[in-house]
Design a protein around this motif. Structure first.
Motif, mmCIF file in Angstrom:
data_model
loop_
_atom_site.group_PDB
_atom_site.id
_atom_site.type_symbol
_atom_site.label_atom_id
_atom_site.label_comp_id
_atom_site.label_asym_id
_atom_site.label_seq_id
_atom_site.Cartn_x
_atom_site.Cartn_y
_atom_site.Cartn_z
ATOM 1 N N LYS A 117 0.837 -1.196 0.000
ATOM 2 C CA LYS A 117 0.000 0.000 0.000
ATOM 3 C C LYS A 117 0.873 1.247 0.000
ATOM 4 N N PRO A 118 0.426 2.319 -0.678
ATOM 5 C CA PRO A 118 1.157 3.585 -0.553
ATOM 6 C C PRO A 118 1.273 3.971 0.919
ATOM 7 N N ALA A 119 2.444 4.468 1.294
ATOM 8 C CA ALA A 119 2.738 4.735 2.706
ATOM 9 C C ALA A 119 2.134 6.067 3.136
ATOM 10 N N LEU A 120 1.261 6.012 4.154
ATOM 11 C CA LEU A 120 0.584 7.211 4.636
ATOM 12 C C LEU A 120 1.541 8.076 5.454
ATOM 13 N N ILE A 121 1.677 9.336 5.046
ATOM 14 C CA ILE A 121 2.547 10.281 5.744
ATOM 15 C C ILE A 121 1.766 10.936 6.879
ATOM 16 N N THR A 122 2.275 10.794 8.091
ATOM 17 C CA THR A 122 1.583 11.349 9.257
ATOM 18 C C THR A 122 2.234 12.618 9.782
ATOM 19 N N ARG A 123 3.484 12.878 9.349
ATOM 20 C CA ARG A 123 4.156 14.103 9.799
ATOM 21 C C ARG A 123 5.224 14.513 8.800
ATOM 22 N N VAL A 124 5.300 15.813 8.562
ATOM 23 C CA VAL A 124 6.357 16.388 7.739
ATOM 24 C C VAL A 124 7.199 17.261 8.663
ATOM 25 N N LEU A 125 8.468 16.903 8.832
ATOM 26 C CA LEU A 125 9.311 17.625 9.782
ATOM 27 C C LEU A 125 9.562 19.057 9.307
ATOM 28 N N PRO A 126 9.464 20.018 10.215
ATOM 29 C CA PRO A 126 9.704 21.418 9.843
ATOM 30 C C PRO A 126 11.113 21.608 9.280
ATOM 31 N N ASP A 127 11.232 22.522 8.305
ATOM 32 C CA ASP A 127 12.525 22.888 7.707
ATOM 33 C C ASP A 127 13.209 21.721 7.005
ATOM 34 N N SER A 128 12.461 20.683 6.658
ATOM 35 C CA SER A 128 13.034 19.537 5.945
ATOM 36 C C SER A 128 12.849 19.723 4.438
ATOM 37 N N ALA B 41 11.177 17.743 2.536
ATOM 38 C CA ALA B 41 9.767 17.473 2.252
ATOM 39 C C ALA B 41 8.895 18.695 2.536
ATOM 40 N N ALA B 42 9.215 19.425 3.614
ATOM 41 C CA ALA B 42 8.440 20.625 3.944
ATOM 42 C C ALA B 42 8.637 21.705 2.884
ATOM 43 N N GLU B 43 9.869 21.853 2.394
ATOM 44 C CA GLU B 43 10.140 22.848 1.361
ATOM 45 C C GLU B 43 9.393 22.534 0.076
ATOM 46 N N ILE B 44 9.299 21.261 -0.260
ATOM 47 C CA ILE B 44 8.622 20.858 -1.499
ATOM 48 C C ILE B 44 7.113 21.034 -1.386
ATOM 49 N N GLY B 45 6.602 20.928 -0.151
ATOM 50 C CA GLY B 45 5.173 21.096 0.038
ATOM 51 C C GLY B 45 4.420 19.830 0.396
ATOM 52 N N PHE B 46 5.156 18.778 0.845
ATOM 53 C CA PHE B 46 4.480 17.582 1.352
ATOM 54 C C PHE B 46 3.568 17.963 2.512
ATOM 55 N N GLU B 47 2.445 17.247 2.634
ATOM 56 C CA GLU B 47 1.510 17.510 3.718
ATOM 57 C C GLU B 47 1.108 16.203 4.390
ATOM 58 N N GLN B 48 0.717 16.325 5.647
ATOM 59 C CA GLN B 48 0.160 15.176 6.357
ATOM 60 C C GLN B 48 -1.048 14.668 5.589
ATOM 61 N N GLY B 49 -1.125 13.352 5.401
ATOM 62 C CA GLY B 49 -2.229 12.770 4.635
ATOM 63 C C GLY B 49 -1.837 12.388 3.224
ATOM 64 N N ASP B 50 -0.692 12.900 2.726
ATOM 65 C CA ASP B 50 -0.169 12.445 1.443
ATOM 66 C C ASP B 50 0.284 10.992 1.579
ATOM 67 N N ARG B 51 0.388 10.316 0.431
ATOM 68 C CA ARG B 51 0.838 8.924 0.439
ATOM 69 C C ARG B 51 1.969 8.739 -0.564
ATOM 70 N N LEU B 52 3.046 8.111 -0.093
ATOM 71 C CA LEU B 52 4.196 7.834 -0.949
ATOM 72 C C LEU B 52 3.967 6.506 -1.678
ATOM 73 N N VAL B 53 3.974 6.566 -3.032
ATOM 74 C CA VAL B 53 3.707 5.370 -3.837
ATOM 75 C C VAL B 53 5.012 4.670 -4.214
ATOM 76 N N SER B 54 5.990 5.438 -4.719
ATOM 77 C CA SER B 54 7.231 4.801 -5.157
ATOM 78 C C SER B 54 8.395 5.778 -5.105
ATOM 79 N N ILE B 55 9.594 5.215 -5.064
ATOM 80 C CA ILE B 55 10.843 5.964 -5.122
ATOM 81 C C ILE B 55 11.677 5.360 -6.245
ATOM 82 N N ASN B 56 12.013 6.187 -7.243
ATOM 83 C CA ASN B 56 12.762 5.709 -8.415
ATOM 84 C C ASN B 56 12.135 4.448 -9.008
ATOM 85 N N GLY B 57 10.809 4.468 -9.076
ATOM 86 C CA GLY B 57 10.065 3.386 -9.719
ATOM 87 C C GLY B 57 9.820 2.171 -8.861
#
Length: 449
Positions: free
Chosen positions: A7-18, A20-36
């Motif tokens: 299953k896509p991995a549910l993101i529960t926290r985006v660390l400040p100043d990381s 992921a935070a700069e890119i705009g990840f949000e709590q509730g997003d789901r990670l499907v794949s990394i480099n395919g």
């Protein structure tokens, strides 16, 4: 394991100043794949993220797919936390160990209390114990490929017929071959042996510990350490389980037996190799070994040396205690009766502070039906039963060990708020030495904030 089962991995926290935070990840997003590749778990995630260029596929909370490319330093973390360390589900246990605590609970409690994991990934990440009886070859290959070491293994017995009897699983008899596999692959385990009187004690325990010590050789010992733990029983266990409780006499025999082996192993290996859990000494009514005995505390997670370490940390932290507090305050500190004797120096030192009174209430668990109980197993039922009608002073100091991690529920699903209502007194959850001392010396008004 196919990607379809992941299953896509549910993101529960985006660390400040990381990143992921700069890119705009949000709590509730789901990670499907990394480099395919769809990560199966936190191990895959960390392995796949150890690259300078990442192409991520992400589902936002609305279900829209995003393709994101990231350039970063090789070892730089993205700053994401997930709902679970496992994205493809838990590897469950197929053993029927009669002493399994999960099977010694009453029905009708929260579902997570009945999950039996036998997952090597949780063992590697968090130090939980597994039996190695549930692993298909592809998982053995992955352990070797990713160098997942050390793992924490419930051995209990090395004689095949004894281990099969304990685990109720014919695959349990392969343990010595599995230890040879760790040795061949230069990987390590920390072992535990739960001693059940009349089944794997006596000559069987000696055989098990000698077998484990035989793997404590070379520059990377396959068996780094072993803990010997007394079986813990509750009144909810099945009648036909063959188990009998550890008595003080059993405990004294086990202590003498293991200490003789420790002396032998120290002479041969320069280490105890095997250690007795603190509970043995508490049950036997004997003093704990000195601090030097525990070397670098390799089995602290199994309660080996945890009391000595707690006492040491208290002694250091207590140097900061004030000579007096004003206005005077009085607390009730609740612990399991297993540590009542060991914690007397702590109680004495706290009460040397002028104006501070701490009463230790050391309890056995009525809920579990135990005569000797460690602090972490006390329930809301036990506290309500023991503290009802007592003068509780300015409040109760409650070790956080009794509660579900990150929650306010006891093992019997009572909450701290429920207990406060029943006792009509404030309850202060304290974590470790710092929490205990900080709360104890504060005024009740400050502690309530």
């Amino acid at each position: 394991m196919s990607d379809a089962a992941i299953k896509p991995a549910l993101i529960t926290r985006v660390l400040p100043d990381s990143i992921a935070a700069e890119i705009g990840f949000e709590q509730g997003d789901r990670l499907v794949s990394i480099n395919g590749q769809a990560p199966r778990d936190l191990i895959d995630y960390q392995f796949l993220c150890a690259d300078e260029v990442l192409e991520l596929e992400v589902l936002d909370a609305a279900g829209k797919t995003h393709q994101i490319e990231i350039e970063k330093d090789y070892d730089e973390d993205l700053g994401l936390e997930f709902e679970s360390a496992l994205f493809d589900g838990l590897i469950q246990c197929n053993n029927r160990c009669p002493f399994c605590f999960i099977d010694q609970q009453p029905p009708g409690m929260r579902q997570t209390l009945y999950l039996k994991d036998d997952d090597y990934r949780l063992s590697f990440l968090y130090g939980s114990y597994l039996t190695l009886t549930n692993l298909p070859q592809r998982e053995w290959d992955r352990i070797a490929q990713l160098r997942l070491s050390p793992l924490y293994v419930s051995v209990h017995a090395t004689e095949p017929e004894v281990r099969i009897r304990l685990l109720k699983n014919h695959r349990a008899g392969q343990i010595l071959d599995q230890l040879r596999w760790f040795q061949k692959n230069r990987l390590q385990i920390h072992a535990q042996v739960v001693v059940c009187p009349g089944i794997n004690d006596g000559v069987h325990l000696e055989q098990t510990l000698r077998d484990l010590a035989s793997f404590h050789t070379g520059d990377i010992p396959a068996v780094a350490s072993a803990a010997v733990v007394p079986v813990g029983l509750t009144r909810f266990r099945p009648d036909e389980d063959e188990l009998i409780p550890v008595t003080p006499e059993h405990a004294r025999r086990a202590i003498a037996q293991v200490q003789a082996l420790q002396a032998e192993f120290r002479a041969k290996f320069g280490s105890n190799v095997v250690w007795l859990a603190d509970e043995w000494f508490l049950i036997a009514g004997q003093d704990l070994p000195p601090e030097s005995h525990y070397e670098d505390y390799p089995q602290i997670g199994n309660g080996v040396g945890s009391i000595r370490q707690f006492l040491k940390q208290f002694k250091i932290a207590a140097r900061q205690l004030p000579k007096s507090v004003s206005p005077p305050r009085r607390w009730v500190w609740v612990v399991g009766n297993a540590v009542e004797r060991a914690f007397q120096p702590i109680l004495k030192r706290l009460n040397e502070v002028d104006g501070l009174t701490v009463e230790m209430v050391a309890l056995r668990s009525d809920y579990w039906g135990q005569s000797i109980t460690v602090t972490g197993l006390l329930t809301g039922h036990d506290l309500a039963l023991a503290l009802a009608g007592r003068d509780l002073g300015d409040g109760v100091l409650l070790p956080s060990l009794m509660l579900k991690h990150g929650d306010t529920r006891f093992l019997d699903d009572t909450t701290v708020a429920d207990l406060e209502k029943r006792l009509k007194t404030p309850i202060y959850v304290v974590s470790g030495i710092e929490g205990l001392l900080e709360t104890a010396v504060q005024s009740p008004v400050l502690a309530a904030r």
